[in-house]
Enzyme design. Structure first.
Site, PDB file in Angstrom:
ATOM      1  N   LYS A  35      63.071 -21.269 -16.667  1.00  0.00           N
ATOM      2  CA  LYS A  35      64.320 -21.101 -15.925  1.00  0.00           C
ATOM      3  C   LYS A  35      64.014 -20.685 -14.484  1.00  0.00           C
ATOM      4  O   LYS A  35      62.874 -20.345 -14.152  1.00  0.00           O
ATOM      5  CB  LYS A  35      65.208 -20.073 -16.620  1.00  0.00           C
ATOM      6  N   ARG A 133      73.904  -7.374 -24.106  1.00  0.00           N
ATOM      7  CA  ARG A 133      74.141  -8.373 -23.072  1.00  0.00           C
ATOM      8  C   ARG A 133      74.785  -9.591 -23.733  1.00  0.00           C
ATOM      9  O   ARG A 133      75.985  -9.768 -23.659  1.00  0.00           O
ATOM     10  CB  ARG A 133      72.822  -8.723 -22.352  1.00  0.00           C
ATOM     11  N   TYR A 258      61.191  -4.789  15.557  1.00  0.00           N
ATOM     12  CA  TYR A 258      62.577  -4.328  15.675  1.00  0.00           C
ATOM     13  C   TYR A 258      62.678  -2.820  15.490  1.00  0.00           C
ATOM     14  O   TYR A 258      62.056  -2.242  14.594  1.00  0.00           O
ATOM     15  CB  TYR A 258      63.441  -5.014  14.622  1.00  0.00           C
ATOM     16  N   MET A 306      62.679 -12.121  10.132  1.00  0.00           N
ATOM     17  CA  MET A 306      63.024 -13.349   9.416  1.00  0.00           C
ATOM     18  C   MET A 306      61.870 -14.344   9.352  1.00  0.00           C
ATOM     19  O   MET A 306      61.627 -14.970   8.315  1.00  0.00           O
ATOM     20  CB  MET A 306      64.232 -14.021  10.076  1.00  0.00           C
TER      21      MET A 306
END
Length: 361
Positions: A35, A133, A258, A306
């Site tokens: 998955k 669950r 930053y 980023m």
């Protein structure tokens, strides 16, 4: 020239890890869980490499379609089952197994029963033994068996599963309690059983039963606190790497990145690596998180941005523009980075973004 950031996927490591989980559970068949795009490693790539698995476990019908599209005829189990009646004919066409875990799914099967005598679905019935669950209460097992076997569209050979909530902790009583609840519910009921996820394959042999369901272990990852996959004889299938695209000479008192989060305490060199949270590297990885530059241990300084991150080159005197940077894999376990960032290895591997090139190794 393409961006330097890439993820290398080792087919040999994938095959080794499948062999290792088989060695640990020699009497069990393997449902390889693929998955989330095979935990970020690439679904078609992984499924083809692990074609010797007895079945694949997926989370979505689209995953099953992708596996079938590359010509694989392994059993495929839809781990959360079908969501609506329209899913049922698709499942028959793809020859899928379905997990059934709630009364709404039972009602869908009952309404569908009229047209499916010649093509019954193979079902896994999920019991909730403590995860809270998905799954039916264990005391309903006999009722569920009777109800499902009365349907013409369901294969008579029902299979049973549950999920372990704390199998990554090898000294807690909850896992034996879940095993006992599962066994008690199915004492007089036949059919294959499955309980063991990756951590249970590694640490709870009593849970192995007819089928094991390894996920992260197939990719060489561990979620056991303080342990890497290598501690269990597994090999990392993914290596995330890039290169330095700049080297900066800095002075004592200079700020880096930053917010001026890093203040240099001495003169030295800072390397700028072409990777950031836009590639899937965790933004929350703190200063001091290790990386390898030219094979030598370095560390992040300042904040991950980023597209870029800064690394200290004090321990890498020969590093220059173009020097390789390893973010995880090989000698730098992904679990180390996950721990530094306050997460687990699975999240990091699944979080690699589309702009990262994948390389078969």
């Amino acid at each position: 020239m393409s961006r330097a950031t890439a993820a290398s996927i080792s087919h040999d490591a994938l095959r080794h890890n499948l062999a290792e989980v088989r060695r640990r559970a020699p009497n069990s068949r393997v449902m390889a869980v693929v998955k989330a795009d095979a935990y970020g490693h690439g679904l078609e790539r992984v499924a083809t490499t692990l074609r010797d698995a007895d079945a694949f476990g997926v989370a979505a019908l689209s995953d099953a379609e992708r596996i079938r599209s590359v010509g694989l005829d392994n059993r495929i189990v839809l781990l959360s089952g079908f969501d609506e009646p329209a899913d049922l004919p698709i499942m028959r066409r793809l020859k899928l197994d379905a997990v059934v875990h709630c009364d709404e799914q039972l009602r869908m099967l009952e309404l569908d029963a009229g047209d499916s005598v010649s093509d019954p679905l193979r079902l896994w019935v999920k019991l909730d033994t403590g995860m809270n669950r998905l799954g039916f209460r264990p005391e309903r097992a006999a009722e569920l068996q009777q109800r499902l076997r009365g349907l013409s569209n369901v294969h008579l050979d029902l299979q049973w599963m549950s999920h372990l909530a704390r199998s990554d902790e090898f000294d807690v009583p909850s896992t034996p309690e879940q095993l006992a609840a599962f066994d008690a519910a199915l004492r007089d009921i036949d059919g294959d059983r499955s309980l063991a996820n990756s951590a249970a394959v590694l640490g709870w042999p009593a849970s192995h039963r007819d089928w094991i369901r390894p996920g992260g272990a197939l990719y060489g990852m561990s979620v056991v606190d303080g342990k890497a996959g290598a501690d269990f004889g597994l090999q990392p299938a993914m290596s995330l790497h890039t290169r330095l695209i700049a080297v900066k000479q800095v002075r004592a008192g200079d700020c880096v990145g930053y917010g001026g989060a890093h203040v240099c305490d001495r003169e030295g060199r800072i390397g700028i690596a072409a990777i950031g949270y836009g590639d899937g590297y965790p933004r929350l990885a703190p200063a001091g998180t290790p990386v390898l530059v030219d094979g030598k241990v370095s560390r992040i300084v300042g904040r991950v941005s980023m597209d870029l991150m800064a690394v200290d080159l004090d321990a890498c005197p020969d590093a220059q523009v173009g020097s390789p940077v390893l973010l995880w894999g090989g000698e730098l376990p992904i679990e180390t980075i996950a721990s530094a960032a306050g997460t687990i290895s699975y999240e990091l591997a699944c979080g690699i973004t589309r702009r990262v090139r994948f390389i078969d190794a």
